[in-house]
Design an enzyme around this catalytic site. Sequence first.
Site, mmCIF file in Angstrom:
data_model
loop_
_atom_site.group_PDB
_atom_site.id
_atom_site.type_symbol
_atom_site.label_atom_id
_atom_site.label_comp_id
_atom_site.label_asym_id
_atom_site.label_seq_id
_atom_site.Cartn_x
_atom_site.Cartn_y
_atom_site.Cartn_z
ATOM 1 N N ARG A 1 42.183 25.956 33.445
ATOM 2 C CA ARG A 1 40.720 25.856 33.827
ATOM 3 C C ARG A 1 41.348 24.550 35.375
ATOM 4 O O ARG A 1 42.180 24.001 35.821
ATOM 5 C CB ARG A 1 40.156 24.751 32.132
ATOM 6 C CG ARG A 1 41.226 24.240 31.322
ATOM 7 C CD ARG A 1 40.413 23.073 31.448
ATOM 8 N NE ARG A 1 40.133 22.429 32.413
ATOM 9 C CZ ARG A 1 40.507 21.395 32.837
ATOM 10 N NH1 ARG A 1 41.631 20.174 33.586
ATOM 11 N NH2 ARG A 1 39.447 20.605 34.075
ATOM 12 N N GLY A 2 39.466 24.416 35.331
ATOM 13 C CA GLY A 2 39.834 23.514 36.765
ATOM 14 C C GLY A 2 39.492 24.257 37.739
ATOM 15 O O GLY A 2 40.346 25.570 37.801
ATOM 16 N N ALA A 3 38.357 23.809 38.540
ATOM 17 C CA ALA A 3 38.034 24.994 39.546
ATOM 18 C C ALA A 3 39.828 25.538 40.730
ATOM 19 O O ALA A 3 39.992 26.573 40.782
ATOM 20 C CB ALA A 3 37.406 24.459 40.523
ATOM 21 N N GLN B 1 38.072 17.790 27.733
ATOM 22 C CA GLN B 1 39.399 17.560 28.734
ATOM 23 C C GLN B 1 39.193 15.503 29.085
ATOM 24 O O GLN B 1 40.326 15.710 30.087
ATOM 25 C CB GLN B 1 38.238 18.215 29.720
ATOM 26 C CG GLN B 1 38.402 19.869 29.746
ATOM 27 C CD GLN B 1 37.265 20.132 29.538
ATOM 28 O OE1 GLN B 1 36.436 19.478 28.488
ATOM 29 N NE2 GLN B 1 36.322 21.299 30.207
ATOM 30 N N ASP C 1 32.854 22.096 40.305
ATOM 31 C CA ASP C 1 33.248 23.578 40.110
ATOM 32 C C ASP C 1 32.194 24.415 41.427
ATOM 33 O O ASP C 1 33.014 25.309 41.665
ATOM 34 C CB ASP C 1 32.361 23.857 39.315
ATOM 35 C CG ASP C 1 33.946 23.689 38.002
ATOM 36 O OD1 ASP C 1 34.078 22.748 37.932
ATOM 37 O OD2 ASP C 1 34.425 24.687 37.824
ATOM 38 N N LYS D 1 31.930 19.246 35.455
ATOM 39 C CA LYS D 1 31.268 19.759 33.936
ATOM 40 C C LYS D 1 30.164 18.617 33.369
ATOM 41 O O LYS D 1 29.183 17.860 34.025
ATOM 42 C CB LYS D 1 32.963 19.049 33.086
ATOM 43 C CG LYS D 1 32.841 18.803 32.130
ATOM 44 C CD LYS D 1 32.766 20.012 31.499
ATOM 45 C CE LYS D 1 33.680 20.837 31.837
ATOM 46 N NZ LYS D 1 32.972 22.169 31.097
HETATM 47 O O1 MRU Z 1 35.232 24.096 31.978
HETATM 48 P P1 MRU Z 1 36.124 23.088 32.792
HETATM 49 O O2 MRU Z 1 37.220 22.375 32.558
HETATM 50 O O3 MRU Z 1 37.296 24.016 33.836
HETATM 51 O O4 MRU Z 1 35.900 22.205 34.149
HETATM 52 C C1 MRU Z 1 36.552 21.652 35.463
HETATM 53 C C2 MRU Z 1 35.567 20.698 35.864
HETATM 54 O O5 MRU Z 1 34.128 20.885 35.600
HETATM 55 C C3 MRU Z 1 36.625 19.983 36.741
HETATM 56 O O6 MRU Z 1 36.022 18.853 37.277
HETATM 57 C C4 MRU Z 1 36.815 20.813 38.410
HETATM 58 O O7 MRU Z 1 36.155 21.734 37.970
HETATM 59 C C5 MRU Z 1 37.129 20.602 38.822
HETATM 60 S S1 MRU Z 1 39.034 20.060 38.896
HETATM 61 C C6 MRU Z 1 39.767 20.196 40.107
#
Ligand code: MRU
Length: 347
Positions: free
Chosen positions: A46-48, A196, A237, A248
């Site tokens: 996860r994480g963009a 997270q 994201d 998030k």
């Molecule tokens: O649902 P997730 O855990 O994938 O959400 C992740 C986020 O919101 C992060 O802040 C975002 O992807 C940036 S990661 C460098």
Amino acid sequence: MAVETIKWINNAARIIDQTKLPNKFEYIYCRDVKTMWHAIKRLSVRGAPAIGVAAAFGVLLGIQSFKGKNKAAFLKFFQKTCDYLASSRPTAVNLFNALHVMRLVIADNPDEDVDTLKKLLLKRAMELFHEDKKTCRKMGEHGAGLIKNGMQCLTVCNAGALATVDFGTALGVFYSAKKMGKKFKVYSCETRPLLQGSRLTCWELLRQKIDTTLICDNMAASLMSRAKVDIVFAGADRIASNGDTANKIGTYMLAVLAKHHGIPFYIVAPRSTFDFNIKTGKQIPIEERDSDEVKCFAGISTAPKGIKVYNPAFDVTPASLITGIVTECGIIRPPYVKSISALKLYA
Ligand code: MRU
């Protein structure tokens, strides 16, 4: 020890299973596209930026299972694989940008045969993997300049090594600042419902020996009112052409609070998180997730049966609340329509 969130090893994508952290450190070996799709969906990866690389590796996993030399059949299979991966999560534009990059490999090489296209796709996916490592380190260097000795920083969710290939966006700023010898502390919002912030960000920051304090999300206002936050760093994201930023759920709330308390609020994100095709944040699709994520905690019910639940995974922070966006090309500032259109042209 470095965190290797995602890696291509022996025709498989190895990912850290982030649903198990911080209690267990386990890898998942994705050997087919379905396994990768589910890993993205349930947030094992996860994480963009990490999702972008996962999607590119997902394409490799998909086409690996295509046997034969029939090019028309291969192209159909390839497109189906991309469409399938695109259906895993809707908000992080890195996923769609990575799939677009992979599709361009096909479009740019109309005369190549199936075997050559497979090799070119592997090469491009590996480039995306290496670009992420470089990009995050550049963002870290640009952002670290914003941290002064003695500062108290706040972050939300996990925008760290675990959200990228191995370094992070918002947390990468902390890693670079630490490397420069700066002294600062970090507050991490726990980030309900999937935690997270507490599970992943705290795990990462402690490993890197950064002075970290965990707070519940609803403690941020109190913390700010007591002058315990000097600056906020969050990931993203998807960023629209006007600077509106999806991140998030809870990020928008922090931006409003930061504005109220006169605290600078920065987004840290690479160019691959910008959606130059949309004008404002209103066009960003927001993922809504299963109600059990809110109704249950560690498998135990925390709400009465039959309760209605609203569970958006992301919110959109209006550009007007964002002090600056740290990118690999430098820090961009308002007016964002102008600075983001310049960023679009940056190669
Ligand atoms: O649902 P997730 O855990 O994938 O959400 C992740 C986020 O919101 C992060 O802040 C975002 O992807 C940036 S990661 C460098």
